[in-house]
Design a protein around this motif. Structure first.
Motif, PDB file in Angstrom:
ATOM      1  N   UNK A 176      -7.165 -19.630 -36.118  1.00  0.00           N
ATOM      2  CA  UNK A 176      -8.114 -19.908 -35.221  1.00  0.00           C
ATOM      3  C   UNK A 176      -8.723 -21.069 -34.559  1.00  0.00           C
ATOM      4  N   UNK A 177      -7.985 -21.252 -33.551  1.00  0.00           N
ATOM      5  CA  UNK A 177      -7.983 -22.820 -32.971  1.00  0.00           C
ATOM      6  C   UNK A 177      -9.687 -23.197 -32.251  1.00  0.00           C
ATOM      7  N   UNK A 178      -9.698 -23.785 -31.949  1.00  0.00           N
ATOM      8  CA  UNK A 178      -9.960 -25.376 -32.387  1.00  0.00           C
ATOM      9  C   UNK A 178     -10.625 -24.791 -33.691  1.00  0.00           C
ATOM     10  N   UNK A 179     -11.280 -23.947 -33.916  1.00  0.00           N
ATOM     11  CA  UNK A 179     -12.494 -23.854 -35.661  1.00  0.00           C
ATOM     12  C   UNK A 179     -11.308 -24.667 -36.664  1.00  0.00           C
ATOM     13  N   UNK A 180      -9.535 -23.966 -36.893  1.00  0.00           N
ATOM     14  CA  UNK A 180      -9.234 -24.241 -37.699  1.00  0.00           C
ATOM     15  C   UNK A 180      -9.176 -25.916 -37.314  1.00  0.00           C
ATOM     16  N   UNK A 181      -8.096 -25.837 -36.243  1.00  0.00           N
ATOM     17  CA  UNK A 181      -7.610 -27.486 -36.056  1.00  0.00           C
ATOM     18  C   UNK A 181      -6.956 -27.180 -34.548  1.00  0.00           C
ATOM     19  N   UNK A 182      -7.290 -28.525 -33.916  1.00  0.00           N
ATOM     20  CA  UNK A 182      -7.016 -29.083 -32.270  1.00  0.00           C
ATOM     21  C   UNK A 182      -5.695 -28.511 -32.014  1.00  0.00           C
ATOM     22  N   UNK A 183      -4.943 -28.146 -31.119  1.00  0.00           N
ATOM     23  CA  UNK A 183      -3.958 -27.919 -31.491  1.00  0.00           C
ATOM     24  C   UNK A 183      -2.975 -28.611 -29.704  1.00  0.00           C
ATOM     25  N   UNK A 184      -2.004 -29.419 -29.420  1.00  0.00           N
ATOM     26  CA  UNK A 184      -1.729 -30.079 -28.770  1.00  0.00           C
ATOM     27  C   UNK A 184      -0.385 -29.715 -28.173  1.00  0.00           C
ATOM     28  N   UNK A 225      -7.463 -25.486 -26.713  1.00  0.00           N
ATOM     29  CA  UNK A 225      -7.650 -25.125 -27.912  1.00  0.00           C
ATOM     30  C   UNK A 225      -7.504 -26.376 -28.649  1.00  0.00           C
ATOM     31  N   UNK A 226      -8.355 -26.881 -27.847  1.00  0.00           N
ATOM     32  CA  UNK A 226      -9.132 -28.435 -28.555  1.00  0.00           C
ATOM     33  C   UNK A 226     -10.181 -28.636 -28.469  1.00  0.00           C
ATOM     34  N   UNK A 227     -10.973 -29.196 -29.479  1.00  0.00           N
ATOM     35  CA  UNK A 227     -12.292 -29.335 -29.277  1.00  0.00           C
ATOM     36  C   UNK A 227     -12.611 -30.680 -30.341  1.00  0.00           C
ATOM     37  N   UNK A 228     -14.009 -30.763 -31.123  1.00  0.00           N
ATOM     38  CA  UNK A 228     -14.193 -32.072 -31.442  1.00  0.00           C
ATOM     39  C   UNK A 228     -14.047 -31.739 -32.803  1.00  0.00           C
ATOM     40  N   UNK A 229     -13.725 -33.085 -33.963  1.00  0.00           N
ATOM     41  CA  UNK A 229     -14.114 -32.735 -35.119  1.00  0.00           C
ATOM     42  C   UNK A 229     -15.094 -31.869 -36.016  1.00  0.00           C
ATOM     43  N   UNK A 230     -14.077 -30.519 -36.833  1.00  0.00           N
ATOM     44  CA  UNK A 230     -15.384 -30.173 -37.225  1.00  0.00           C
ATOM     45  C   UNK A 230     -16.076 -28.911 -36.587  1.00  0.00           C
ATOM     46  N   UNK A 231     -15.343 -28.620 -35.073  1.00  0.00           N
ATOM     47  CA  UNK A 231     -16.346 -27.509 -34.833  1.00  0.00           C
ATOM     48  C   UNK A 231     -16.006 -26.327 -34.894  1.00  0.00           C
ATOM     49  N   UNK A 260       2.195 -40.493 -21.733  1.00  0.00           N
ATOM     50  CA  UNK A 260       2.704 -38.966 -22.194  1.00  0.00           C
ATOM     51  C   UNK A 260       2.053 -38.777 -23.493  1.00  0.00           C
ATOM     52  N   UNK A 261       2.339 -39.475 -24.780  1.00  0.00           N
ATOM     53  CA  UNK A 261       2.025 -39.560 -26.143  1.00  0.00           C
ATOM     54  C   UNK A 261       0.715 -39.974 -26.328  1.00  0.00           C
ATOM     55  N   UNK A 262       0.762 -41.389 -25.761  1.00  0.00           N
ATOM     56  CA  UNK A 262      -0.765 -41.756 -25.570  1.00  0.00           C
ATOM     57  C   UNK A 262      -2.055 -40.897 -25.018  1.00  0.00           C
ATOM     58  N   UNK A 263      -1.144 -40.154 -24.056  1.00  0.00           N
ATOM     59  CA  UNK A 263      -2.767 -39.335 -23.352  1.00  0.00           C
ATOM     60  C   UNK A 263      -3.084 -38.064 -24.651  1.00  0.00           C
ATOM     61  N   UNK A 264      -2.171 -37.854 -25.187  1.00  0.00           N
ATOM     62  CA  UNK A 264      -2.418 -36.259 -25.754  1.00  0.00           C
ATOM     63  C   UNK A 264      -3.246 -37.467 -27.502  1.00  0.00           C
ATOM     64  N   UNK A 265      -2.384 -38.265 -27.744  1.00  0.00           N
ATOM     65  CA  UNK A 265      -2.327 -38.941 -29.339  1.00  0.00           C
ATOM     66  C   UNK A 265      -4.168 -38.970 -28.567  1.00  0.00           C
ATOM     67  N   UNK A 266      -4.938 -39.794 -27.654  1.00  0.00           N
ATOM     68  CA  UNK A 266      -5.649 -40.213 -27.272  1.00  0.00           C
ATOM     69  C   UNK A 266      -6.548 -40.091 -27.472  1.00  0.00           C
ATOM     70  N   UNK A 267      -6.665 -38.650 -26.601  1.00  0.00           N
ATOM     71  CA  UNK A 267      -7.197 -37.377 -26.235  1.00  0.00           C
ATOM     72  C   UNK A 267      -8.224 -36.619 -27.630  1.00  0.00           C
ATOM     73  N   UNK A 268      -7.569 -36.416 -28.821  1.00  0.00           N
ATOM     74  CA  UNK A 268      -7.122 -35.769 -30.490  1.00  0.00           C
ATOM     75  C   UNK A 268      -8.566 -37.589 -30.536  1.00  0.00           C
ATOM     76  N   UNK A 269      -8.025 -38.547 -30.611  1.00  0.00           N
ATOM     77  CA  UNK A 269      -8.628 -39.364 -31.358  1.00  0.00           C
ATOM     78  C   UNK A 269      -9.962 -39.749 -30.519  1.00  0.00           C
ATOM     79  N   UNK A 270     -10.279 -39.413 -29.352  1.00  0.00           N
ATOM     80  CA  UNK A 270     -11.398 -39.556 -28.359  1.00  0.00           C
ATOM     81  C   UNK A 270     -12.568 -38.533 -28.985  1.00  0.00           C
ATOM     82  N   UNK A 271     -11.492 -36.844 -29.235  1.00  0.00           N
ATOM     83  CA  UNK A 271     -13.329 -35.839 -30.345  1.00  0.00           C
ATOM     84  C   UNK A 271     -13.311 -36.780 -31.015  1.00  0.00           C
ATOM     85  N   UNK A 272     -12.688 -37.314 -32.171  1.00  0.00           N
ATOM     86  CA  UNK A 272     -13.029 -37.405 -33.502  1.00  0.00           C
ATOM     87  C   UNK A 272     -11.388 -37.487 -34.316  1.00  0.00           C
TER      88      UNK A 272
END
Length: 359
Positions: A287-295, A353-359, A172-184
């Motif tokens: 504001x999400x995900x402008x400030x940071x992404x949230x899972x 609530x999640x988006x690419x890094x720097x969005x 489950x956590x591999x999914x969550x972390x992987x999603x964020x890492x894949x977004x940069x």
């Protein structure tokens, strides 16, 4: 003259009302042995008239089965356990069983007392989400006596031989972390109730059976493995430890925000912590995900009505309850059956609530 209801209706009362012998009434009520059609009709008519209810304990002692199972869980108020219990009860009733449920409040003494009382009720088996302790004596005693037992959600090291039905917490956590890492994202904060003294690298290097660890620790391992798979290392300065309460999560994450902790995404490893952390976000107008992404963890009702909707790791709660019941019923039907652990996969539900890094 109506029959007095000041005492429990007995077989003797039924026999007297039906005008048959006690042995004939007993045979009809137990559906054992022979009796004429007329005697059967009279006994059943008398039983209905008098409101006879067979003594469940006596019936269990006579037949060897009570058609009940026990569920021993830490917190019925938890949305997770409530949903799991619904699946467990649905599956039990579909198989002709009823469920006796007790709440331990994660207290070892309450757990032991509850199990002893339920064992005296001669339930046919137990589904237990155990309190973490070195020697869960009551559970060990059940297993030693041959009672069918299935663990739910977690196990302790002493119960490594008892079958377990749980989420694949690591996956489950591999999914969550992987999603964020894949977004940069590379600086990903983790909000966890795992003990603060446990470092991520130590968990990974321990070589321990993952299922013998607390779910929070398993989820921390899964988080780290997603980094490892991409040649990255978790920064333990971004691991935020909270007590298992929304208030604690809101407080510690709020402090991290106020102190300017440097991260671009955050992952909360539990439904309660998710709610608390989001409170801290909302209170500060972030504001999400402008400030940071949230899972977050668990697809709770509120996660789809806030703006933006929250990306979550969702557990198959109902299916977990069904699986626990089915595994237990297999053991009840055949105490010598060989059963193995069952881990069900989580699913990632991406939302706003999640988006690419720097969005």
């Amino acid at each position: 003259m109506p029959h007095s209801r000041r005492h429990s209706i007995t077989v003797v009362d039924i026999a007297r009302e039906a005008g048959v012998s006690k042995s004939t009434a007993a045979r009809v009520l137990a559906s054992r042995g022979s009796a004429s059609q007329e005697a059967r009709r009279r006994v059943l008519t008398a039983a209905e008239k008098l409101g006879y209810r067979p003594n469940a304990l006596a019936k269990a002692m006579a037949s060897g089965a009570s058609m009940t199972i026990a569920a021993v869980i830490p917190d019925i108020a938890s949305p997770y356990f409530s949903a799991v219990m619904r699946g467990l009860i649905d599956a039990a009733r579909a198989n002709g069983f009823e469920v006796l449920l007790t709440n331990t409040d994660n207290d070892a003494a309450v757990e032991e007392r509850s199990i002893e009382v339920l064992a005296e009720k001669r339930v046919d088996g137990f589904v237990i989400a155990p309190v973490f302790q070195e020697h869960p004596r009551a559970i060990e005693r059940l297993v030693a006596e041959g009672s069918p037992v299935v663990l739910l959600d977690r196990r302790t090291p002493a119960l490594g031989h008892v079958p377990l039905v749980s989420l694949d917490h690591v996956g489950a956590s591999r999914l969550a972390a992987g999603h964020l890492l894949d977004l940069g994202h590379r600086r990903v904060a983790l909000i966890t109730e795992a003990p603060a003294r446990v470092q991520t690298a130590d968990l990974i290097a321990s070589g321990a059976d993952d299922t013998a660890l607390r779910p929070s620790q398993q989820r921390q391992i899964g988080f780290a493995r997603a980094f490892e798979e991409r040649g990255l290392v978790v920064d333990d300065s971004l691991v935020i430890h909270a007590e298992y309460s929304a208030t604690s999560a809101s407080k510690v994450f709020g402090r991290a925000l106020d102190e300017g902790l440097d991260f671009t995404a955050v992952y909360c490893t539990d439904a309660v912590l998710t709610y608390g952390a989001f409170q801290a976000v909302a209170e500060r107008g972030i504001r999400l995900p402008e400030r940071f992404s949230f899972v977050g963890f668990d697809d709770q009702n509120w996660t789809t009505v806030v703006s933006p909707p929250i990306t979550v790791v969702d557990q198959p709660t109902h299916a977990l309850g069904v699986a626990a019941t089915e595994l237990l019923l297999g053991l009840i039907r055949d105490h010598d059956a060989v059963v193995t652990d069952l881990q069900l996969p989580a699913r990632l539900v991406p939302r706003g609530s999640t988006g690419p890094r720097g969005q």
